[in-house]
Enzyme design. Structure first.
Site, PDB file in Angstrom:
ATOM      1  N   ASN A  81       0.852  -1.196   0.000  1.00 45.55           N
ATOM      2  CA  ASN A  81       0.000   0.000   0.000  1.00 45.55           C
ATOM      3  C   ASN A  81       0.887   1.245   0.000  1.00 45.55           C
ATOM      4  O   ASN A  81       2.121   1.138  -0.015  1.00 45.55           O
ATOM      5  CB  ASN A  81      -0.943  -0.014   1.208  1.00 45.55           C
ATOM      6  CG  ASN A  81      -0.189  -0.105   2.505  1.00 45.55           C
ATOM      7  OD1 ASN A  81       0.542   0.806   2.872  1.00 45.55           O
ATOM      8  ND2 ASN A  81      -0.337  -1.212   3.205  1.00 45.55           N
ATOM      9  N   ASP A 106      -4.615  -5.898   5.148  1.00 49.06           N
ATOM     10  CA  ASP A 106      -5.751  -6.588   5.768  1.00 49.06           C
ATOM     11  C   ASP A 106      -5.855  -8.030   5.279  1.00 49.06           C
ATOM     12  O   ASP A 106      -6.398  -8.886   5.967  1.00 49.06           O
ATOM     13  CB  ASP A 106      -7.058  -5.846   5.443  1.00 49.06           C
ATOM     14  CG  ASP A 106      -7.091  -4.484   6.128  1.00 49.06           C
ATOM     15  OD1 ASP A 106      -6.707  -4.416   7.307  1.00 49.06           O
ATOM     16  OD2 ASP A 106      -7.468  -3.492   5.478  1.00 49.06           O
ATOM     17  N   PHE A 151      -4.497   3.916  14.918  1.00 49.97           N
ATOM     18  CA  PHE A 151      -4.826   4.928  13.909  1.00 49.97           C
ATOM     19  C   PHE A 151      -6.047   4.482  13.130  1.00 49.97           C
ATOM     20  O   PHE A 151      -6.334   3.287  13.046  1.00 49.97           O
ATOM     21  CB  PHE A 151      -3.644   5.128  12.946  1.00 49.97           C
ATOM     22  CG  PHE A 151      -2.682   6.173  13.424  1.00 49.97           C
ATOM     23  CD1 PHE A 151      -1.914   5.948  14.552  1.00 49.97           C
ATOM     24  CD2 PHE A 151      -2.554   7.377  12.752  1.00 49.97           C
ATOM     25  CE1 PHE A 151      -1.046   6.920  15.018  1.00 49.97           C
ATOM     26  CE2 PHE A 151      -1.683   8.355  13.197  1.00 49.97           C
ATOM     27  CZ  PHE A 151      -0.928   8.123  14.336  1.00 49.97           C
ATOM     28  N   LYS A 188     -13.773   1.603  15.546  1.00 53.10           N
ATOM     29  CA  LYS A 188     -12.470   0.918  15.689  1.00 53.10           C
ATOM     30  C   LYS A 188     -11.997   0.914  17.136  1.00 53.10           C
ATOM     31  O   LYS A 188     -11.427  -0.058  17.617  1.00 53.10           O
ATOM     32  CB  LYS A 188     -11.417   1.585  14.790  1.00 53.10           C
ATOM     33  CG  LYS A 188     -11.492   1.075  13.372  1.00 53.10           C
ATOM     34  CD  LYS A 188     -10.552   1.756  12.406  1.00 53.10           C
ATOM     35  CE  LYS A 188     -10.986   1.367  10.994  1.00 53.10           C
ATOM     36  NZ  LYS A 188     -10.306   2.080   9.949  1.00 53.10           N
ATOM     37  N   LYS A 228     -11.346  -2.692  18.585  1.00 54.18           N
ATOM     38  CA  LYS A 228      -9.953  -3.115  18.786  1.00 54.18           C
ATOM     39  C   LYS A 228      -9.540  -3.055  20.254  1.00 54.18           C
ATOM     40  O   LYS A 228      -8.546  -3.633  20.649  1.00 54.18           O
ATOM     41  CB  LYS A 228      -9.021  -2.273  17.928  1.00 54.18           C
ATOM     42  CG  LYS A 228      -9.474  -2.296  16.455  1.00 54.18           C
ATOM     43  CD  LYS A 228      -8.379  -2.035  15.487  1.00 54.18           C
ATOM     44  CE  LYS A 228      -8.936  -2.035  14.077  1.00 54.18           C
ATOM     45  NZ  LYS A 228      -7.949  -2.384  13.071  1.00 54.18           N
TER      46      LYS A 228
HETATM   47  N1  CTP Z   1      -4.215  -2.644  12.082  1.00 55.18           N
HETATM   48  C1  CTP Z   1      -3.491  -3.672  12.613  1.00 55.18           C
HETATM   49  N2  CTP Z   1      -3.496  -4.891  12.019  1.00 55.18           N
HETATM   50  C2  CTP Z   1      -4.225  -5.118  10.904  1.00 55.18           C
HETATM   51  C3  CTP Z   1      -4.984  -4.060  10.347  1.00 55.18           C
HETATM   52  C4  CTP Z   1      -4.959  -2.824  10.955  1.00 55.18           C
HETATM   53  O1  CTP Z   1      -2.823  -3.489  13.624  1.00 55.18           O
HETATM   54  N3  CTP Z   1      -4.192  -6.313  10.355  1.00 55.18           N
HETATM   55  C5  CTP Z   1      -4.195  -1.353  12.790  1.00 55.18           C
HETATM   56  C6  CTP Z   1      -3.514  -0.208  12.067  1.00 55.18           C
HETATM   57  O2  CTP Z   1      -2.133  -0.166  12.387  1.00 55.18           O
HETATM   58  C7  CTP Z   1      -4.254   0.993  12.626  1.00 55.18           C
HETATM   59  C8  CTP Z   1      -5.645   0.449  12.902  1.00 55.18           C
HETATM   60  O3  CTP Z   1      -5.532  -0.958  12.987  1.00 55.18           O
HETATM   61  O4  CTP Z   1      -3.694   1.417  13.862  1.00 55.18           O
HETATM   62  C9  CTP Z   1      -6.699   0.787  11.899  1.00 55.18           C
HETATM   63  O5  CTP Z   1      -6.249   0.448  10.619  1.00 55.18           O
HETATM   64  P1  CTP Z   1      -7.139   0.762   9.357  1.00 55.18           P
HETATM   65  O6  CTP Z   1      -6.440   0.244   8.141  1.00 55.18           O
HETATM   66  O7  CTP Z   1      -7.601   2.180   9.374  1.00 55.18           O
HETATM   67  O8  CTP Z   1      -8.429  -0.102   9.678  1.00 55.18           O
HETATM   68  P2  CTP Z   1      -8.764  -1.605   9.514  1.00 55.18           P
HETATM   69  O9  CTP Z   1      -8.785  -2.251  10.852  1.00 55.18           O
HETATM   70  O10 CTP Z   1      -7.869  -2.239   8.505  1.00 55.18           O
HETATM   71  O11 CTP Z   1     -10.274  -1.551   8.982  1.00 55.18           O
HETATM   72  P3  CTP Z   1     -10.812  -1.024   7.553  1.00 55.18           P
HETATM   73  O12 CTP Z   1      -9.809  -1.443   6.529  1.00 55.18           O
HETATM   74  O13 CTP Z   1     -12.126  -1.669   7.418  1.00 55.18           O
HETATM   75  O14 CTP Z   1     -10.933   0.465   7.680  1.00 55.18           O
END
Ligand code: CTP
Length: 399
Positions: free
Chosen positions: A208, A277, A322, A336, A340
């Protein structure tokens, strides 16, 4: 106003130290100069005395109104910068050799130190120099890397002193950090940063647009406030802050493992990483051939959520996450926070040009059980400052 000690060692770039002195003075710093005898072959101490209206330190025994001038100078300095730093002076710094006024003063300095190396490309590339630079960096010395270009000796390559403006800015940045409250002293903070790469085969991966800038800015601020920083970093092309323990990782699975391990014995974690993800269910051990194998359908499986995993293990510790969103920022961030189980979500509207991946500014909101606080768009160092303020506050509440 900061007291900056400019240490000039003996290379042709020594003349550029005059400009550095002027730049620092214009920025409001008080400047004193120490020189090696070799440096005096390139620029006379009189030049620096005229610029600074201060006695220049060259010899500990000759101009002796102060018998312990190296101690006086090092006591006075808030920041010291070696400009130019020759290979020889860096080797002496590494070994702790103090056989002249300049190196004795540096040995006595307990303030932040920067070096701006300049030398012939072969001297710079020499394994000894490279190893010395790494040791200095590991000890927390800030290295203002040399540029590539035409060198005074006529060679073209790396080794040219960085632009004086960049050196002055680095000194000012460090000086600012040196006057920060040490409210994270004794704390260990885990920060994960950057993107992850999920391998499809040995040459292809899913990634990404994360650059790691936000996480690295937070790491820089945490270090300036006295914390020990464990920086679990995905592949990025920016320089890690001096003094951070960098744990390089590539995939989401590696980032999970490294973050969990780093969190052991730590006081807080900040998850800035853009973790993939999903990851390919199967990683081919050979390069997939489109003529033979299917490349149009890649089956994916969900990765484990690192932020949730750290939050589940946190106990009394602080975990910050974040939320990078393009719409419904606050509602998604609140969801979130609950899902989380972390203490705070830093919500970031990545649809804005001034807040997107790779930008040098960001517009964030803090979302916690206490409510929502929206901040103005700020440069990343100030955003990092605000986030670390929040962290220090949360840690203070737990103490
Ligand atoms: N994060 C994580 N591990 C993952 C995915 C996300 O630790 N496998 C953490 C990121 O580091 C960030 C937070 O979760 O602190 C939110 O990440 P974000 O990409 O905004 O959200 P997602 O949980 O991936 O949800 P979505 O993609 O549906 O917005």
């Amino acid at each position: 106003m900061s007291n900056v000690l400019v240490c000039v060692s003996g290379g042709i770039a020594a003349y550029k130290a005059c400009e550095l002195v002027r730049s620092l003075q214009k920025a409001g710093c008080a400047v004193r100069v120490a020189m090696t005898k070799a440096a005096c072959e390139f620029v006379g101490p009189i030049t620096f005395e005229a610029l600074t209206h201060e006695k220049v330190l060259v010899d500990l025994f000759e101009e002796n109104d102060d018998p312990i001038a190296h101690i006086t100078f090092s006591d006075w300095a808030d920041v010291a910068v070696v400009c130019p730093a020759t290979g020889n002076v860096m080797a002496k710094m590494v070994a702790g050799i103090a056989d002249d006024a300049l190196t004795a003063t540096l040995l006595a300095c307990d303030c932040p130190v920067l070096v701006a190396p300049a030398m012939n490309v072969r001297m710079w590339k020499n394994a000894a120099t490279q190893a010395n630079v790494q040791v200095l960096r590991d000890r927390g010395v800030h290295v203002v890397m040399p540029d590539t270009g035409l060198l005074a000796c006529g060679d073209i390559g790396e080794g040219k002193l960085a632009p004086v403006e960049d050196i002055a800015n680095a000194v000012l940045q460090v000086a600012k950090g040196a006057s920060r409250p040490q409210d994270l002293a004794g704390k260990t903070i885990v920060i994960n940063a950057g993107p992850t790469r999920e391998a499809i085969d040995p040459v292809r991966f899913i990634a990404n647009a994360s650059t790691g800038k936000m996480g690295y800015a937070i790491a820089t601020e945490a270090l300036a406030r006295g914390a020990k920083v464990r920086l679990v970093s995905g592949p990025v092309s920016i320089e890690a802050p001096a003094g951070a323990e960098v744990i390089p990782v590539v995939s989401a699975a590696q980032m999970l493992e490294a973050s969990l391990e780093a969190f052991e014995g730590a006081d807080a974690a900040i998850c800035t990483a853009a973790v993939a993800d999903y990851t390919p269910k199967r990683k081919a051990d050979h390069k997939l051939k489109k003529s033979v194998e299917r490349l149009d359908i890649i089956e994916l499986v969900e990765t484990e959520d690192i932020l949730a995993a750290l939050s589940a293990r946190k106990g009394e510790r602080v975990v910050i996450g974040f939320a990078a969103e393009t719409n419904d920022l606050i509602a998604y961030a609140q969801a979130k926070l609950a899902r989380k189980g972390c203490d705070l979500i830093v919500a970031n509207d990545v649809s804005r040009k001034d807040s997107t991946f790779g930008a040098d500014t960001s517009k964030i909101s803090f979302v916690s059980a206490d409510g929502v606080e929206e901040l103005e768009t700020m440069p990343l160092p100030e955003v990092a400052h605000a986030i670390i303020d929040r962290l220090a506050h949360l840690l203070g509440e737990r103490a």
